[in-house]
Write a protein that holds these residues in place. Structure first.
Motif, PDB file in Angstrom:
ATOM      1  N   THR A 141       0.810  -1.227   0.000  1.00  0.00           N
ATOM      2  CA  THR A 141       0.000   0.000   0.000  1.00  0.00           C
ATOM      3  C   THR A 141       0.838   1.270   0.000  1.00  0.00           C
ATOM      4  O   THR A 141       0.286   2.369  -0.066  1.00  0.00           O
ATOM      5  CB  THR A 141      -0.910   0.025   1.231  1.00  0.00           C
ATOM      6  N   GLY A 142       2.149   1.111   0.089  1.00  0.00           N
ATOM      7  CA  GLY A 142       3.003   2.276   0.205  1.00  0.00           C
ATOM      8  C   GLY A 142       3.405   2.585   1.624  1.00  0.00           C
ATOM      9  O   GLY A 142       4.247   3.456   1.870  1.00  0.00           O
ATOM     10  N   GLU A 143       2.807   1.890   2.575  1.00  0.00           N
ATOM     11  CA  GLU A 143       3.112   2.073   3.990  1.00  0.00           C
ATOM     12  C   GLU A 143       3.931   0.894   4.509  1.00  0.00           C
ATOM     13  O   GLU A 143       3.835  -0.222   3.973  1.00  0.00           O
ATOM     14  CB  GLU A 143       1.821   2.205   4.807  1.00  0.00           C
ATOM     15  N   PRO A 144       4.717   1.097   5.572  1.00  0.00           N
ATOM     16  CA  PRO A 144       5.525  -0.009   6.111  1.00  0.00           C
ATOM     17  C   PRO A 144       4.704  -1.055   6.855  1.00  0.00           C
ATOM     18  O   PRO A 144       5.230  -2.120   7.176  1.00  0.00           O
ATOM     19  CB  PRO A 144       6.491   0.704   7.064  1.00  0.00           C
ATOM     20  N   THR A 145       3.426  -0.759   7.107  1.00  0.00           N
ATOM     21  CA  THR A 145       2.574  -1.692   7.841  1.00  0.00           C
ATOM     22  C   THR A 145       2.020  -2.758   6.906  1.00  0.00           C
ATOM     23  O   THR A 145       0.867  -2.697   6.477  1.00  0.00           O
ATOM     24  CB  THR A 145       1.406  -0.931   8.504  1.00  0.00           C
TER      25      THR A 145
END
Length: 556
Positions: free
Chosen positions: A394-398
């Motif tokens: 998603t583009g996030e590190p999570t």
């Protein structure tokens, strides 16, 4: 290896000129599981003649799995008559005939692989120099051949052996992944023999579902992967060679470090073909790639004409290369989501961090390859990160792209640097690699520490967990999910509890000492626990009793 079910180069100080010499003068430690393997439906025994006559083949049941298991027979092996003046002693190979071998690592493999890229076949001419590193006489040598666990993938054409230039193999027997080679006379400690194997691999298509977990040895329309494709010398433990039974849960591989000199001659491939492989690369011509990798558990590679390649030097001086496909970069209404760039950043950070914490990464290059299959998989100097983690980024590190990338990087210490028995003690690499994920988030994304525990661990391991103990073998689980929950996730919980027991600084000093003690070896849990002080053993007693079985050796 990671969880699909979850929502050489050497340092410049070593001279290339010495590599080729060293490749023939080495071998590693010792470790194992069983003596004899009972004949099965995949057992073939070949007795090699000591004159010009053909060898005698004894099929104990039916042939080893081959390209055509129904029709194939073992190829005859003829050997020259041994000259009386040069015949080795019928009693043993003595130190008088041995070249100096002190300080030489592992085994030395020189491989020529003729790849038909379009047909997905590889013909392998594999020479290996093996030194007896035990304190006992060796009457045989056992190799583990991982591709032979699948029918129709592996065809053995010949096994030859020489000592002082004379034929020295009397018989060989292949049973599943185990190849036992009988020698004309026992080898004394410090002596060595040269074996030459010729075999053909028919690389299988990458499967679906659980079958996709072994896509590291398989092909798709855009990729051909060669992981665990070459024969390795079995680890010797006590008086036996380690060849574990095949299981669908986890890995069952135990490997010493060795030196590898691998040349690919590729035919019927697109001109844009790239080969992702670790080690120092030479390109003698357009269809030939040569890689030299020193002190590695194995040698792996991935081939494709569709790779997009980006690279960056880490702060620790390692060149990190990322090989992905077009689906690693996603165009959205809100902009571009670049999974390849994210993986490069995460790998650079984690490789430098782990080098500081656990010891220097040994090679000039580190490769991350998008695997066209569902999972991650570790090899020395190269790891696969499955395509699904790129597609869902998603583009996030999570998310799992971050988690799996960090996990596989950590395996460069907990597997490639410190070897262990992945069948009998899988927690020694998997629990440590999983907890290393948390260490990474703790350093670079401290606000996500609680998220990691909840998402990665709490989703599958409730407070009232009733599964098996952390130190269970792979053979004790009926599903992959049960295995991951007990070994990976509960293992991470155990390590965190141990850290709280003895304090953060002593904990990381302990992991660093373990990495140093186990470097280049295959170790047991005893080595890990022996590095605790008496006071720390007492402080950790309650945690150990909570997470581990009562039969763990080496515990007070």
């Amino acid at each position: 290896m990671t969880d699909v079910l979850n929502p050489a180069a050497i340092k410049p100080a070593r001279l290339t000129a010495l590599i080729t010499v060293a490749l023939w003068l080495m071998v590693g430690c010792n470790f194992v599981r069983t003596d004899a393997v009972a004949a099965t439906s995949t057992t073939v025994r070949v007795i090699v003649a000591t004159n010009a006559e053909s060898p005698q083949q004894i099929e104990t049941s039916s042939p080893v799995p081959t390209l055509n298991a129904a029709a194939r027979t073992m190829q005859p092996i003829s050997t020259a008559t041994l000259a009386a003046t040069n015949t080795p002693s019928t009693n043993m190979l003595t130190e008088d005939g041995c070249e100096a071998s002190a300080g030489q690592p592992g085994a030395a493999h020189i491989v020529t692989a003729d790849v038909d890229y379009a047909a997905h076949t590889v013909r392998v001419d594999h020479r290996v120099h093996v030194i007896n590193r035990t304190n006992d006489l060796l009457a045989d040598v056992v190799l583990n051949i991982e591709p032979n666990r699948w029918a129709g993938v592996f065809m053995l054409e010949s096994v030859l052996g020489t000592y002082n230039g004379n034929p020295f193999v009397t018989a060989y027997e292949a049973t599943g992944r185990r190849l036992r080679v009988e020698l004309a006379a026992p080898i004394e400690p410090g002596c060595g023999v040269e074996l030459q194997l010729v075999y053909v691999l028919q690389i299988p298509p990458v499967g679906q579902g659980v079958s996709s977990l072994t896509g590291y040895l398989g092909y798709t329309a855009r990729q051909l992967n060669l992981g665990h494709w070459l024969a390795t010398i079995a680890v010797r433990r006590g008086s036996a060679w380690v060849s574990h039974d095949v299981a669908q849960i986890g890995e069952q591989i135990v490997s010493e470090t060795a030196n590898w000199d691998v040349t690919f001659n590729v035919a019927n491939a697109p001109v844009e073909l790239h080969i992702a492989a670790p080690g120092r690369l030479e390109r003698p011509d357009g269809d030939t790639w040569r890689f030299v990798l020193i002190e590695s558990r194995e040698f792996s590679a991935s081939m494709s004409d569709q790779f997009n390649i980006i690279a960056q030097e880490s702060t620790s001086g390692t060149m990190i290369e990322v090989y992905t496909f077009d689906d690693a970069v996603i165009n959205t209404a809100n902009g571009v989501i670049d999974g390849a760039a994210h993986v490069l950043l995460i790998a650079s950070r984690s490789l430098s961090m782990y080098s500081d914490l656990f010891g220097e990464y040994p090679y000039e290059r580190f490769l991350i390859v998008e695997g066209d299959f569902s999972d991650g998989m570790e090899f020395s100097g190269l790891v696969f990160v499955g395509r699904d983690w790129f597609r869902t980024f998603t583009g996030e590190p999570t998310g799992y792209l971050t988690i799996i990338t960090v996990h596989e990087v950590a395996h460069q210490w907990w597997y490639a640097r410190v070897g262990s028995d992945q069948a009998e003690t899988p927690w020694l690499d998997e629990a440590l690699a999983t907890y290393s994920e948390y260490i990474f988030f703790e350093e670079y994304y401290p606000a996500l520490r609680d998220w990691w525990w909840s998402f990665r661990v709490g989703t599958f391991v409730p407070a009232d967990f009733t599964g098996r103990r952390v130190n269970s073998t792979v053979y004790e689980f009926s599903t992959i999910r049960e295995y991951i929950n007990a070994v990976y996730l509960r293992g991470a919980q155990m390590l965190h509890a141990l850290r709280e027991d003895i304090g953060t600084d002593p904990f990381f000093n302990w992991l660093h000492a373990y990495s140093q003690a186990g470097a280049g070896r295959v170790v047991s849990p005893d080595v890990f626990w022996s590095l605790l002080t008496d006071e720390q053993r007492e402080l950790t007693r309650e945690t150990r009793e909570a997470y581990l079985s009562s039969v763990l050796a080496g515990f007070p």
